[in-house]
Motif scaffolding. Structure first.
Motif, PDB file in Angstrom:
ATOM      1  N   GLY A  64       0.812  -1.202   0.000  1.00  0.00           N
ATOM      2  CA  GLY A  64       0.000   0.000   0.000  1.00  0.00           C
ATOM      3  C   GLY A  64       0.852   1.259   0.000  1.00  0.00           C
ATOM      4  O   GLY A  64       0.517   2.249  -0.664  1.00  0.00           O
ATOM      5  N   THR A  65       1.959   1.224   0.735  1.00  0.00           N
ATOM      6  CA  THR A  65       2.872   2.373   0.737  1.00  0.00           C
ATOM      7  C   THR A  65       3.489   2.575  -0.639  1.00  0.00           C
ATOM      8  O   THR A  65       3.605   3.702  -1.138  1.00  0.00           O
ATOM      9  CB  THR A  65       3.968   2.171   1.793  1.00  0.00           C
ATOM     10  OG1 THR A  65       3.365   1.942   3.072  1.00  0.00           O
ATOM     11  CG2 THR A  65       4.865   3.393   1.881  1.00  0.00           C
ATOM     12  N   ALA A  66       3.890   1.454  -1.285  1.00  0.00           N
ATOM     13  CA  ALA A  66       4.500   1.554  -2.618  1.00  0.00           C
ATOM     14  C   ALA A  66       3.500   2.061  -3.662  1.00  0.00           C
ATOM     15  O   ALA A  66       3.889   2.732  -4.623  1.00  0.00           O
ATOM     16  CB  ALA A  66       5.047   0.187  -3.033  1.00  0.00           C
ATOM     17  N   LYS A  67       2.220   1.767  -3.478  1.00  0.00           N
ATOM     18  CA  LYS A  67       1.197   2.231  -4.420  1.00  0.00           C
ATOM     19  C   LYS A  67       0.836   3.696  -4.201  1.00  0.00           C
ATOM     20  O   LYS A  67       0.065   4.259  -4.971  1.00  0.00           O
ATOM     21  CB  LYS A  67      -0.051   1.363  -4.296  1.00  0.00           C
ATOM     22  CG  LYS A  67       0.151  -0.063  -4.789  1.00  0.00           C
ATOM     23  CD  LYS A  67      -1.036  -0.957  -4.475  1.00  0.00           C
ATOM     24  CE  LYS A  67      -2.298  -0.453  -5.183  1.00  0.00           C
ATOM     25  NZ  LYS A  67      -3.451  -1.360  -4.948  1.00  0.00           N
ATOM     26  N   GLY A  68       1.369   4.295  -3.160  1.00  0.00           N
ATOM     27  CA  GLY A  68       1.136   5.707  -2.915  1.00  0.00           C
ATOM     28  C   GLY A  68      -0.131   6.018  -2.151  1.00  0.00           C
ATOM     29  O   GLY A  68      -0.631   7.148  -2.220  1.00  0.00           O
ATOM     30  N   SER A 105      -2.493   7.092   0.904  1.00  0.00           N
ATOM     31  CA  SER A 105      -2.268   8.096   1.942  1.00  0.00           C
ATOM     32  C   SER A 105      -2.035   7.426   3.296  1.00  0.00           C
ATOM     33  O   SER A 105      -2.475   6.291   3.543  1.00  0.00           O
ATOM     34  CB  SER A 105      -3.467   9.033   2.036  1.00  0.00           C
ATOM     35  OG  SER A 105      -4.626   8.324   2.446  1.00  0.00           O
ATOM     36  N   ASP A 106      -1.343   8.164   4.172  1.00  0.00           N
ATOM     37  CA  ASP A 106      -1.080   7.634   5.507  1.00  0.00           C
ATOM     38  C   ASP A 106      -2.378   7.331   6.249  1.00  0.00           C
ATOM     39  O   ASP A 106      -2.483   6.322   6.955  1.00  0.00           O
ATOM     40  CB  ASP A 106      -0.248   8.630   6.318  1.00  0.00           C
ATOM     41  CG  ASP A 106       1.235   8.542   5.982  1.00  0.00           C
ATOM     42  OD1 ASP A 106       1.599   7.677   5.165  1.00  0.00           O
ATOM     43  OD2 ASP A 106       2.022   9.334   6.535  1.00  0.00           O
ATOM     44  N   ARG A 107      -3.353   8.205   6.094  1.00  0.00           N
ATOM     45  CA  ARG A 107      -4.615   7.997   6.813  1.00  0.00           C
ATOM     46  C   ARG A 107      -5.306   6.724   6.361  1.00  0.00           C
ATOM     47  O   ARG A 107      -5.815   5.959   7.187  1.00  0.00           O
ATOM     48  CB  ARG A 107      -5.534   9.199   6.588  1.00  0.00           C
ATOM     49  CG  ARG A 107      -6.862   9.074   7.324  1.00  0.00           C
ATOM     50  CD  ARG A 107      -7.752  10.265   7.071  1.00  0.00           C
ATOM     51  NE  ARG A 107      -9.027  10.114   7.748  1.00  0.00           N
ATOM     52  CZ  ARG A 107     -10.028  10.978   7.658  1.00  0.00           C
ATOM     53  NH1 ARG A 107      -9.886  12.075   6.904  1.00  0.00           N
ATOM     54  NH2 ARG A 107     -11.160  10.763   8.293  1.00  0.00           N
ATOM     55  N   LEU A 144      -3.895   4.044   4.902  1.00  0.00           N
ATOM     56  CA  LEU A 144      -3.106   2.903   5.358  1.00  0.00           C
ATOM     57  C   LEU A 144      -3.312   2.661   6.857  1.00  0.00           C
ATOM     58  O   LEU A 144      -3.450   1.514   7.304  1.00  0.00           O
ATOM     59  CB  LEU A 144      -1.623   3.144   5.068  1.00  0.00           C
ATOM     60  CG  LEU A 144      -1.114   2.855   3.656  1.00  0.00           C
ATOM     61  CD1 LEU A 144       0.324   3.324   3.515  1.00  0.00           C
ATOM     62  CD2 LEU A 144      -1.220   1.366   3.342  1.00  0.00           C
ATOM     63  N   ARG A 145      -3.310   3.748   7.598  1.00  0.00           N
ATOM     64  CA  ARG A 145      -3.389   3.628   9.058  1.00  0.00           C
ATOM     65  C   ARG A 145      -4.746   3.106   9.510  1.00  0.00           C
ATOM     66  O   ARG A 145      -4.832   2.222  10.360  1.00  0.00           O
ATOM     67  CB  ARG A 145      -3.103   4.998   9.680  1.00  0.00           C
ATOM     68  CG  ARG A 145      -3.098   4.998  11.199  1.00  0.00           C
ATOM     69  CD  ARG A 145      -2.615   6.326  11.756  1.00  0.00           C
ATOM     70  NE  ARG A 145      -3.518   7.420  11.400  1.00  0.00           N
ATOM     71  CZ  ARG A 145      -3.187   8.427  10.621  1.00  0.00           C
ATOM     72  NH1 ARG A 145      -1.974   8.495  10.089  1.00  0.00           N
ATOM     73  NH2 ARG A 145      -4.059   9.402  10.367  1.00  0.00           N
ATOM     74  N   MET A 146      -5.833   3.651   8.941  1.00  0.00           N
ATOM     75  CA  MET A 146      -7.159   3.328   9.435  1.00  0.00           C
ATOM     76  C   MET A 146      -7.802   2.146   8.709  1.00  0.00           C
ATOM     77  O   MET A 146      -8.381   1.258   9.347  1.00  0.00           O
ATOM     78  CB  MET A 146      -8.068   4.551   9.315  1.00  0.00           C
ATOM     79  CG  MET A 146      -7.543   5.790  10.028  1.00  0.00           C
ATOM     80  SD  MET A 146      -7.192   5.543  11.794  1.00  0.00           S
ATOM     81  CE  MET A 146      -8.838   5.208  12.403  1.00  0.00           C
ATOM     82  N   ALA A 147      -7.712   2.108   7.364  1.00  0.00           N
ATOM     83  CA  ALA A 147      -8.424   1.086   6.587  1.00  0.00           C
ATOM     84  C   ALA A 147      -7.657  -0.223   6.498  1.00  0.00           C
ATOM     85  O   ALA A 147      -8.267  -1.287   6.346  1.00  0.00           O
ATOM     86  CB  ALA A 147      -8.719   1.612   5.190  1.00  0.00           C
ATOM     87  N   TYR A 148      -6.329  -0.177   6.596  1.00  0.00           N
ATOM     88  CA  TYR A 148      -5.531  -1.392   6.430  1.00  0.00           C
ATOM     89  C   TYR A 148      -4.998  -1.898   7.776  1.00  0.00           C
ATOM     90  O   TYR A 148      -5.283  -3.034   8.172  1.00  0.00           O
ATOM     91  CB  TYR A 148      -4.360  -1.124   5.471  1.00  0.00           C
ATOM     92  CG  TYR A 148      -4.774  -1.038   4.020  1.00  0.00           C
ATOM     93  CD1 TYR A 148      -4.505  -2.078   3.135  1.00  0.00           C
ATOM     94  CD2 TYR A 148      -5.448   0.070   3.515  1.00  0.00           C
ATOM     95  CE1 TYR A 148      -4.893  -2.012   1.801  1.00  0.00           C
ATOM     96  CE2 TYR A 148      -5.837   0.156   2.191  1.00  0.00           C
ATOM     97  CZ  TYR A 148      -5.557  -0.890   1.336  1.00  0.00           C
ATOM     98  OH  TYR A 148      -5.940  -0.825   0.020  1.00  0.00           O
ATOM     99  N   ALA A 149      -4.220  -1.075   8.458  1.00  0.00           N
ATOM    100  CA  ALA A 149      -3.569  -1.541   9.678  1.00  0.00           C
ATOM    101  C   ALA A 149      -4.536  -1.597  10.861  1.00  0.00           C
ATOM    102  O   ALA A 149      -4.633  -2.615  11.549  1.00  0.00           O
ATOM    103  CB  ALA A 149      -2.375  -0.644  10.011  1.00  0.00           C
ATOM    104  N   ALA A 150      -5.267  -0.501  11.103  1.00  0.00           N
ATOM    105  CA  ALA A 150      -6.109  -0.423  12.298  1.00  0.00           C
ATOM    106  C   ALA A 150      -7.228  -1.456  12.283  1.00  0.00           C
ATOM    107  O   ALA A 150      -7.557  -2.032  13.323  1.00  0.00           O
ATOM    108  CB  ALA A 150      -6.689   0.984  12.432  1.00  0.00           C
ATOM    109  N   ARG A 151      -7.814  -1.721  11.122  1.00  0.00           N
ATOM    110  CA  ARG A 151      -8.930  -2.667  11.073  1.00  0.00           C
ATOM    111  C   ARG A 151      -8.481  -4.060  11.494  1.00  0.00           C
ATOM    112  O   ARG A 151      -9.181  -4.745  12.243  1.00  0.00           O
ATOM    113  CB  ARG A 151      -9.524  -2.701   9.671  1.00  0.00           C
ATOM    114  CG  ARG A 151     -10.679  -3.671   9.552  1.00  0.00           C
ATOM    115  CD  ARG A 151     -11.331  -3.629   8.192  1.00  0.00           C
ATOM    116  NE  ARG A 151     -12.430  -4.585   8.112  1.00  0.00           N
ATOM    117  CZ  ARG A 151     -13.196  -4.750   7.046  1.00  0.00           C
ATOM    118  NH1 ARG A 151     -12.994  -4.006   5.971  1.00  0.00           N
ATOM    119  NH2 ARG A 151     -14.173  -5.633   7.042  1.00  0.00           N
TER     120      ARG A 151
END
Length: 325
Positions: A227-231, A233-235, A237-244
């Motif tokens: 997700g970071t490589a695809k560009g 946003s931090d928000r 990545l943080r909320m929809a990917y990691a936090a969930r």
């Protein structure tokens, strides 16, 4: 659905086991608890009330298996008999009178602590090693280690005695008539503010640490790197990917804390003289009101099992593997 049905079966079995211990403990004590309650009532209970108490709670001249069947019938019909401390009220009436106040404290404080602790844990993990993480994690550990009794007594002394901003007891001002009025709701909020804050402070540290550790374990996963490589946003990545995905352990912690809060509220309610289930249980213990104590223990058991079942439902919603399994 199969997963949830298995969990329902487990919780029903767990409730029966808890009810069994609730049946055995009074009978393993020296003497007959019903006779002790009748003697402590000082003649205020008529003889037919003694017979009703014995029949309701299984203290009858029958073998223990027959007594247990009678007891289970009273439990599943929720006919818990008379209260000795609050005679002539029934146990149902006493508990229903105190239940809304404890529900308000427990639900409000747990939701506030869960929201603040989870969000703070996400930020601490996302910027681990930063200023917020370096300050927030030690404070969270300190708050988690502090007993609720100490927090409640400090809050009562500072904000109700030394600096009398909030009242020292009751659920609302006794001079105000209960009703749907702004004055009554403001009084309820004023009396509940300190108990809610102290209960939330006792929980928020645990949520922060749990969420932080869970997030840190996920930040090195391939899908986060992709997700970071695809560009993204931090928000996002943080909320929809990691936090969930990191929420799963926190949901378990929330369910355990929510159920345990019905027992932990005893300390807070006694300190603040708040008329909830915890304070009612304290009064029942001091008066040796066995029917009231048994009814409260059953409510605590149901609260813990219900909270865990809600966690199982949320697990199914959050983890697709359980839906596909």
């Amino acid at each position: 659905m199969a997963f949830l049905l298995r969990r329902v079966g487990f919780y029903v079995a767990a409730f029966i086991v808890a009810a069994t211990f609730n049946f055995l403990i009074p009978r393993l004590m020296p003497g007959n608890p019903v006779d002790i309650m009748f003697a402590q009532a000082g003649g205020t209970l008529p003889p037919e009330a003694l017979a009703a108490l014995k029949e309701t709670f299984g203290f009858i001249d029958q073998p223990w298996p027959a007594q247990f069947v009678t007891y289970l019938k009273s439990v599943f019909t929720w006919d818990l008999g008379l209260s000795v401390k609050f005679h002539p009220l029934t146990v149902n009436e006493v508990l229903l009178r105190a239940l809304p106040w404890t529900l308000m404290l427990v639900l409000t404080s747990s939701l506030i602590a869960f929201a603040i602790g989870s969000l703070a844990g996400i930020l601490a993990a996302w910027r681990r090693g930063g200023r917020f993480d370096s300050i927030g994690a030690p404070i969270a550990l300190m708050m988690q280690a502090m007993p609720p009794l100490v927090t409640s007594l400090l809050a009562l002394f500072v904000f109700a005695i030394y600096w009398p901003v909030f009242p020292t007891g009751y659920a609302y001002d006794p001079e105000i008539d209960p009703g749907f009025s702004l004055e009554f709701f403001c009084s309820v909020f004023e009396h509940a503010f300190l108990p809610i804050v102290t209960m939330a402070l006792a929980q928020v540290g645990g949520y922060l640490i749990t969420m932080r550790n869970s997030m840190i374990n996920l930040l090195g996963e391939d899908y986060i790197v992709l997700g970071t490589a695809k560009g993204l946003s931090d928000r996002r990545l943080r909320m929809a990917y990691a936090a969930r995905n990191a929420l799963l352990p926190t949901v378990t912690s929330f369910a355990m804390t929510l159920g345990a809060s019905f027992g932990g509220a005893l300390v807070t309610e006694v300190v603040f003289n708040y008329p909830g289930l915890g304070y009612t249980l304290f009064q029942g213990i001091t008066a040796r009101d066995y029917p009231l104590i048994q009814g409260q223990l059953l409510i605590m058991t149901l609260a813990m099992l219900t909270a865990n079942f809600i966690a199982d439902v949320l697990y199914v919603a959050l983890d697709p593997r359980l839906r596909k399994g």
